[in-house]
Design a protein around this motif. Sequence first.
Motif, mmCIF file in Angstrom:
data_model
loop_
_atom_site.group_PDB
_atom_site.id
_atom_site.type_symbol
_atom_site.label_atom_id
_atom_site.label_comp_id
_atom_site.label_asym_id
_atom_site.label_seq_id
_atom_site.Cartn_x
_atom_site.Cartn_y
_atom_site.Cartn_z
ATOM 1 N N LEU A 98 5.523 8.702 6.884
ATOM 2 C CA LEU A 98 6.107 8.145 5.661
ATOM 3 C C LEU A 98 5.079 7.533 4.711
ATOM 4 C CD1 LEU A 98 9.363 6.356 6.934
ATOM 5 C CD2 LEU A 98 8.996 8.751 6.333
ATOM 6 N N HIS A 99 3.798 7.673 5.025
ATOM 7 C CA HIS A 99 2.842 6.906 4.219
ATOM 8 C C HIS A 99 1.539 7.692 4.041
ATOM 9 C CE1 HIS A 99 0.949 2.604 3.683
ATOM 10 N NE2 HIS A 99 0.495 3.460 2.782
ATOM 11 N N VAL A 100 1.519 8.469 2.962
ATOM 12 C CA VAL A 100 0.331 9.254 2.631
ATOM 13 C C VAL A 100 -0.007 8.997 1.163
ATOM 14 C CG1 VAL A 100 -0.474 11.634 2.314
ATOM 15 C CG2 VAL A 100 0.816 11.039 4.359
ATOM 16 N N ASP A 154 1.541 6.053 -3.528
ATOM 17 C CA ASP A 154 0.264 5.547 -4.036
ATOM 18 C C ASP A 154 0.395 4.070 -4.377
ATOM 19 O OD1 ASP A 154 -1.651 7.720 -4.056
ATOM 20 O OD2 ASP A 154 -0.292 8.716 -5.463
ATOM 21 N N HIS A 155 -0.759 3.439 -4.553
ATOM 22 C CA HIS A 155 -0.768 2.018 -4.891
ATOM 23 C C HIS A 155 -0.178 1.795 -6.285
ATOM 24 C CE1 HIS A 155 -2.990 0.837 -1.350
ATOM 25 N NE2 HIS A 155 -3.887 1.783 -1.586
ATOM 26 N N ASN A 156 0.940 1.112 -6.328
ATOM 27 C CA ASN A 156 1.562 0.633 -7.575
ATOM 28 C C ASN A 156 1.891 1.716 -8.603
ATOM 29 O OD1 ASN A 156 1.623 -2.126 -6.882
ATOM 30 N ND2 ASN A 156 -0.517 -2.382 -7.484
ATOM 31 N N ILE A 180 6.321 4.387 -3.624
ATOM 32 C CA ILE A 180 5.232 3.599 -4.217
ATOM 33 C C ILE A 180 4.894 2.501 -3.211
ATOM 34 C CG2 ILE A 180 4.558 2.061 -6.103
ATOM 35 C CD1 ILE A 180 6.482 3.421 -7.934
ATOM 36 N N GLU A 181 3.588 2.282 -3.017
ATOM 37 C CA GLU A 181 3.170 1.150 -2.187
ATOM 38 C C GLU A 181 2.814 0.009 -3.134
ATOM 39 O OE1 GLU A 181 -0.294 1.711 0.331
ATOM 40 O OE2 GLU A 181 0.266 -0.020 1.556
ATOM 41 N N VAL A 182 3.713 -0.944 -3.211
ATOM 42 C CA VAL A 182 3.530 -2.047 -4.161
ATOM 43 C C VAL A 182 2.719 -3.160 -3.503
ATOM 44 C CG1 VAL A 182 4.726 -3.810 -5.532
ATOM 45 C CG2 VAL A 182 5.702 -1.514 -5.329
ATOM 46 N N VAL A 201 0.745 -8.725 -0.387
ATOM 47 C CA VAL A 201 1.398 -8.007 0.706
ATOM 48 C C VAL A 201 1.707 -6.594 0.209
ATOM 49 C CG1 VAL A 201 3.539 -7.853 2.036
ATOM 50 C CG2 VAL A 201 2.397 -10.069 1.764
ATOM 51 N N HIS A 202 1.429 -5.597 1.055
ATOM 52 C CA HIS A 202 1.780 -4.217 0.699
ATOM 53 C C HIS A 202 3.166 -3.882 1.239
ATOM 54 C CE1 HIS A 202 -2.561 -2.585 -0.043
ATOM 55 N NE2 HIS A 202 -2.231 -3.591 -0.839
ATOM 56 N N VAL A 203 3.996 -3.351 0.356
ATOM 57 C CA VAL A 203 5.349 -2.951 0.763
ATOM 58 C C VAL A 203 5.608 -1.529 0.270
ATOM 59 C CG1 VAL A 203 6.311 -5.276 0.893
ATOM 60 C CG2 VAL A 203 6.353 -4.083 -1.286
ATOM 61 N N ALA A 207 4.555 -2.713 4.780
ATOM 62 C CA ALA A 207 3.561 -1.758 5.290
ATOM 63 C C ALA A 207 2.592 -2.414 6.274
ATOM 64 C CB ALA A 207 2.771 -1.172 4.117
ATOM 65 N N HIS A 208 2.086 -1.586 7.190
ATOM 66 C CA HIS A 208 1.036 -1.990 8.158
ATOM 67 C C HIS A 208 1.078 -3.493 8.444
ATOM 68 C CE1 HIS A 208 -1.040 -2.837 4.341
ATOM 69 N NE2 HIS A 208 -1.051 -1.550 4.053
ATOM 70 N N VAL A 209 2.201 -3.933 9.006
ATOM 71 C CA VAL A 209 2.450 -5.378 9.124
ATOM 72 C C VAL A 209 1.447 -6.089 10.028
ATOM 73 C CG1 VAL A 209 4.920 -5.251 8.580
ATOM 74 C CG2 VAL A 209 4.179 -5.069 10.970
ATOM 75 N N SER A 216 0.603 7.166 9.027
ATOM 76 C CA SER A 216 -0.855 7.392 9.009
ATOM 77 C C SER A 216 -1.557 6.557 7.944
ATOM 78 C CB SER A 216 -1.141 8.868 8.779
ATOM 79 O OG SER A 216 -0.834 9.235 7.436
ATOM 80 N N ASP A 217 -0.869 6.227 6.849
ATOM 81 C CA ASP A 217 -1.515 5.597 5.684
ATOM 82 C C ASP A 217 -2.740 6.435 5.293
ATOM 83 O OD1 ASP A 217 -2.110 3.861 3.635
ATOM 84 O OD2 ASP A 217 -2.603 2.154 4.915
ATOM 85 N N ALA A 218 -2.570 7.755 5.319
ATOM 86 C CA ALA A 218 -3.704 8.661 5.134
ATOM 87 C C ALA A 218 -4.287 8.555 3.733
ATOM 88 C CB ALA A 218 -3.271 10.098 5.407
HETATM 89 ZN ZN LIG Z 1 -1.576 -0.749 2.166
#
Ligand SMILES: [Zn+2]
Length: 251
Positions: free
Chosen positions: A9-11, A44-46, A69-71, A77-79, A155-157, A208-210
């Motif tokens: 869920l996280h690329v 992606d970031h924001n 979106i990874e805010v 904090v990344h969500v 994300a990645h808590v 993966s947060d690839a």
């Molecule tokens: Zn992050």
Amino acid sequence: MLKEFPADLHVHTCLSPCAEDEMVPPNILNMARLMGIKILGVADHNSAKNLPAMVEASCGFDGLILPGIEVQTREEVHVLCYFESLKVAMEFQDFIYEHLPPKKNDPRRLGRQYLVDKMGNVTGEEERLLIASADLSVDEVAEKVFDFGGIFIPAHVERMSFGIIGQLGFIPEDMKVHAVEFSKNVSVDEARYRFPDIFAKYPVVFSSDAHCLKDMVFKKTYFLLEEPTFEEVKRAFKGWGGRMVVLKDKF
Ligand SMILES: [Zn+2]
Ligand SMILES: [Zn+2]
């Protein structure tokens, strides 16, 4: 009949300044195919600006693309925020952009923020600084995502940097989340051992947060669903009708 669908869920795409230039839609989709991924979250970031290319390229992809979106919140904090359609994701991006500092990216220091088409050709660059905190709290972002009918996942808590536990020390008791994400840096067993309360309270995913293609060699999260759709993923988080998230450490 319920079936298991492998998920990541996280690329990131090459729009994220910290991601490699190779993270363009055709490469990401080919890697997802090689890994047998059937539910792919792109965040992606924001920003959502490479999602149109991603969705266009995925025509013919045998699975679900979750536009996300990874805010980065005010608390650093990344969500992860996912939406049912590209249209809603773009509307959510407009909301986030209103709350980002009006600063420009410094490509030489932070990396380039490439905009691409569905073939992966560079069509431009995002000038706005994406590696920054939005002027919104975790709660405010969560509330908005729920308003938009989206999926909200811290994300990645377990990570000290930009993880909610690292930044706040805990997950606020009354915070509404669909699930909690652990990074690839921790095994399922280790996470269970270190964070039993989280496993007891929330659905958990590993992603993966690839930021490069080789990071996508990762598969731990499976969804037991009737079919890979946004609504079915939401139902799995609620445990509706036997749907659920299944974690496996080996593949
Ligand atoms: Zn992050
Ligand atoms: Zn990320």
